[in-house]
Design an enzyme around this catalytic site. Structure first.
Site, PDB file in Angstrom:
ATOM      1  N   ASP A 404       6.298  13.415  -5.655  1.00  8.21           N
ATOM      2  CA  ASP A 404       4.842  13.354  -5.604  1.00  8.21           C
ATOM      3  C   ASP A 404       4.215  14.663  -6.063  1.00  8.21           C
ATOM      4  O   ASP A 404       4.756  15.748  -5.850  1.00  8.21           O
ATOM      5  CB  ASP A 404       4.417  13.053  -4.161  1.00  8.21           C
ATOM      6  CG  ASP A 404       2.924  12.909  -4.012  1.00  8.21           C
ATOM      7  OD1 ASP A 404       2.362  11.973  -4.609  1.00  8.21           O
ATOM      8  OD2 ASP A 404       2.309  13.733  -3.304  1.00  8.21           O
ATOM      9  N   GLU A 457       5.789  12.199 -10.664  1.00  6.83           N
ATOM     10  CA  GLU A 457       4.375  11.847 -10.771  1.00  6.83           C
ATOM     11  C   GLU A 457       3.683  13.080 -11.346  1.00  6.83           C
ATOM     12  O   GLU A 457       3.311  13.999 -10.615  1.00  6.83           O
ATOM     13  CB  GLU A 457       3.778  11.482  -9.417  1.00  6.83           C
ATOM     14  CG  GLU A 457       2.356  10.950  -9.539  1.00  6.83           C
ATOM     15  CD  GLU A 457       1.413  11.425  -8.443  1.00  6.83           C
ATOM     16  OE1 GLU A 457       0.300  10.899  -8.372  1.00  6.83           O
ATOM     17  OE2 GLU A 457       1.779  12.333  -7.685  1.00  6.83           O
TER      18      GLU A 457
END
Length: 728
Positions: A404, A457
């Site tokens: 993330d 990401e």
């Protein structure tokens, strides 16, 4: 009476002694072997022979303290002894933690100090161990700037004087062996900072944790190394079909009228067969690491090594992973090494100093998320995070990690104004330490757990995200294609009459579609915070909304790249995702929603069945335009190819107008059959189709052969040569 000076006794009583092993336990004195035990609340203490149980001596209380001391026969005491303690209402026999030697081996100390211990979780944290024939738990925690560290819990009345730890100065780790502890015992570390503050902290390496609002860690055995099922590594390869169902466990489905979560085992028995039936290859879970705030969805973790207790035990979570594997599904975890919350029991100011985070808030505080940023310049912090990545892959057998907020890690000026960030050593904006960490993490994962995947990401154009570290890249296997996602959803949200003015939103993505190994994400982020649901983002009346969504999904599955779809989107949930309630499963009783659901299943099956749809997802040779300039009609057509040259022809019509008699150039002569038509009546479409068509020797779009077809309204059609006699 003991040979200790008053200052030592007072330091023990105040729990301020930085070297308790120097004064407690057995010690040679001029008078003989003296045993000293600090036992607040005890009324009497006797020393018992470990094997025979015979009394060796009675310890006397030092006046005005809870310290008991006395001379014991040296030979039997050296073999081993226990303490028989008389409390106010009962008597118990306990092993003296201060009679045991060091917990960490010299090699582990060396590797921890060097920051190169591949598996620090095997030494740090709480581990079942047997020392001198006594079973218990060995605790070890990194807190180099603390004056004193104790492990406290239900086993010692949360009294920081009972298990004050030994400091291993060489690596900044405090350690102690606590006899007699069992699975399920709860504990925290009580830390006396250099400023005199007393802190209570959860174990950074805790393998289990209490459910919020409780904050303690829970003693659990380290999971064994998970076997790699045959075929799992190949399933993550960039030439394989990868279609991911993204799930938030707490809101996928609930029980008891929506009030209670399903546990890991219930999810294994319901979510896994559901995803398999829909044809997905992987399930991706929003973070399962323990976190204090439900509203963070797991993206503000405190227990990075603990599967959240919201849904059961670590063993239950491993059962979920094993069940998924048995069903042929991979499991990907969202993983958050970018930041952590400021909760008092967490990593922030862990030993009274900025230990895990940067000290300067211009480096160490996220203004967007009000969280702390890991200090990647510290070798111990990098080692903690690299070890955590390997832990999930090795000990739970998960197939991949989706990392993330990578963009926030790469840039020191991420979401900061001029003057609010600190340049790197060369005056630039890149976070060189974070880059080095990501490269090492991906290298270690690749060497130690080959066949697993890491996915970034990453929302910027940082070069080489999926290039190997040896070639100057970050080493990820895949990267989320955020640019494609934003352009595509923007285009899909435009009224079809105006789409001809935004043609480039579709064609531009092919300029960089193979610059990285991409995953195409329609994720949770696209159906929350006021953005609405996928169906809610589509323009037009009810029929057009569903047609637009089916067309969008046809385009997604045909476009080069691996696929990701967030839960609820597979049946066109109307409502924006709400993490506090179940998906609206009742919608599947309506035909329009059933149609989208069936289409997703069929798209997955076609994507998996035809190599042309997935083998060269990450290779420019797998895509070829046929029509990219039909702006007036908003029609696009292209070819997807396999490594052996087999192909699928795709036609997309982004207007609600049927394009009758549309002549399309095709690669080869022959009969072509539709394998997907998103306007098919079984999906809720208008039923404009073609069945099987034979090519004609009429040149079109630079090709010698062409098909004369009817292109359905707001529809995607996929064609294969009819000689491909297998059906998906």
């Amino acid at each position: 009476m003991p040979t200790l000076p008053d200052s030592e006794i007072h330091a023990l009583m105040r729990a301020e002694h930085g070297d308790p092993f120097a004064v407690l336990g057995p010690h040679e004195t001029a008078e003989g072997l003296e045993v000293r035990a600090l036992l607040p609340g005890a009324q009497a203490v006797a020393v018992m022979h470990a094997s025979s149980g015979w009394p060796l001596a009675t310890l006397e209380r030092v006046p005005g303290s809870d310290l008991f001391a006395g001379l014991v026969p040296a030979a039997p005491a050296r073999i081993g002894y226990s303490l028989r303690v008389t409390w106010a209402h009962h008597t118990s026999d306990i092993a003296d933690p201060y009679r045991f030697g060091q917990v960490l081996r010299d090699m582990d100390v060396w590797l921890l100090a060097e920051g190169t211990h591949l598996r620090p979780y095997e030494q740090l944290g709480a581990h079942f161990r047997e020392m001198d024939g006594i079973k218990g738990v060995a605790f070890a925690v990194w807190a180099p700037n603390a004056r004193r560290v104790s492990v406290v819990g239900n086993f010692n009345n949360w009294d920081g004087r009972r298990h004050m730890m030994r400091f291993r100065r060489e690596c900044g780790v405090w350690e102690i062996f606590a006899p007699g502890l069992a699975t399920g015992d709860v504990y925290e570390y009580e830390i006396l900072s250099s400023k005199g503050e007393v802190l209570r902290k959860a174990d950074p390496f805790g393998f289990s944790a209490q459910l919020r609002p409780d904050t303690a860690s829970v003693v659990q055995p380290l999971p064994g190394v998970a076997a790699v099922p045959p075929g799992r590594a190949a399933a993550n390869d960039r030439h394989s079909p990868i279609t991911i169902y993204e799930v938030h466990l707490g809101s996928w489905r609930r029980k008891n009228n929506g009030h209670d979560w399903l546990d890991y085992r219930e999810l294994a028995d319901s979510l896994v067969p559901y995803a398999r039936d829909l044809g997905f290859t992987h399930i991706e879970l929003l973070p399962v690491s323990e976190h204090p705030f439900d509203g963070s969805w797991g993206y503000q973790p405190i227990g990075l090594y603990a599967p959240t207790s919201r849904f059961g035990t670590p063993g239950d979570f491993r059962y979920f992973v094993e069940t998924a594997h048995a069903a042929g599904l991979g499991v990907i975890l969202d993983w958050v090494p970018a930041h952590f919350p400021t909760d008092a029991h967490g990593l922030g100011q862990f030993d009274g100093t900025a230990l895990y985070e940067y000290a300067d808030p211009r480096e160490g505080f996220h203004n967007d998320w009000q969280t702390l940023i890991f200090n990647y310049s510290r070798i111990e912090v990098r080692n903690y995070l690299v070890g955590n990545a390997l832990y999930w892959l090795e000990r739970y057998g998960v197939d991949g990690l989706r990392v993330d907020a990578v963009a926030s890690m790469l840039y020191r000026d991420y979401s900061r104004e001029h003057g609010q960030w600190v340049p790197n050593a060369y005056g630039g904006r890149e976070n060189l330490e974070a880059i080095a960490f990501l490269r090492r993490m991906n290298h270690v994962v690749g060497v130690e757990r080959p066949g697993t995947m890491t996915v970034a990401e990453e929302s910027t154009s940082f070069p080489g995200v999926t290039r190997p570290p040896a070639d100057g890249g970050l080493g990820f296997h895949y990267k989320w294609n955020m640019g494609w996602m934003n352009d595509t959803l923007s285009y899909a949200g435009i009224d079809p009459v105006h789409r001809k003015h935004h043609h480039r939103k579709v064609t531009f993505g092919l300029m960089y579609a193979h610059s990285e190994n991409f995953v195409l994400p329609f994720s949770h982020d696209e159906v929350v915070h006021g953005k609405g649901s996928m169906i809610g983002r589509m323009p037009g009346d009810e029929w057009q909304k569903f047609a637009n969504l089916r067309n969008l999904y046809g385009y997604l599955w045909a476009y080069p790249g691996k696929k990701l779809l967030f839960m609820g989107s597979e049946f066109a949930q109307y409502a924006e995702w709400n993490a506090d309630k179940s998906l609206d499963w009742h919608l599947l009783s309506h035909a329009a929603h059933q149609g989208v659901h069936r289409l997703v299943r069929d798209l997955n099956n076609v994507y998996r069945h035809f190599p042309a749809m997935h083998e060269l997802d990450c290779d420019g040779g797998g895509f070829e335009w046929i029509v990219h300039d039909d702006t007036a009609q908003s029609v696009f057509a292209f070819i997807r190819r396999a490594r052996d040259g087999a192909f699928v022809v795709v036609v997309c019509n982004f207007t609600p107008v049927v394009r009758n008699g549309y002549r399309l150039g095709v690669p080869e002569p022959g009969s072509y059959r539709e394998v997907i038509n998103t306007d098919n009546g079984v999906y809720g479409g208008s039923g404009v189709g073609n069945g099987t068509l034979s090519s004609e020797a009429e040149p079109q779009h630079g090709r010698a052969q062409s098909l004369l077809m009817n292109v359905p309204p707001l529809g995607t059609v996929m064609w294969v040569l009819a000689t491909e006699n297998e059906s998906p």
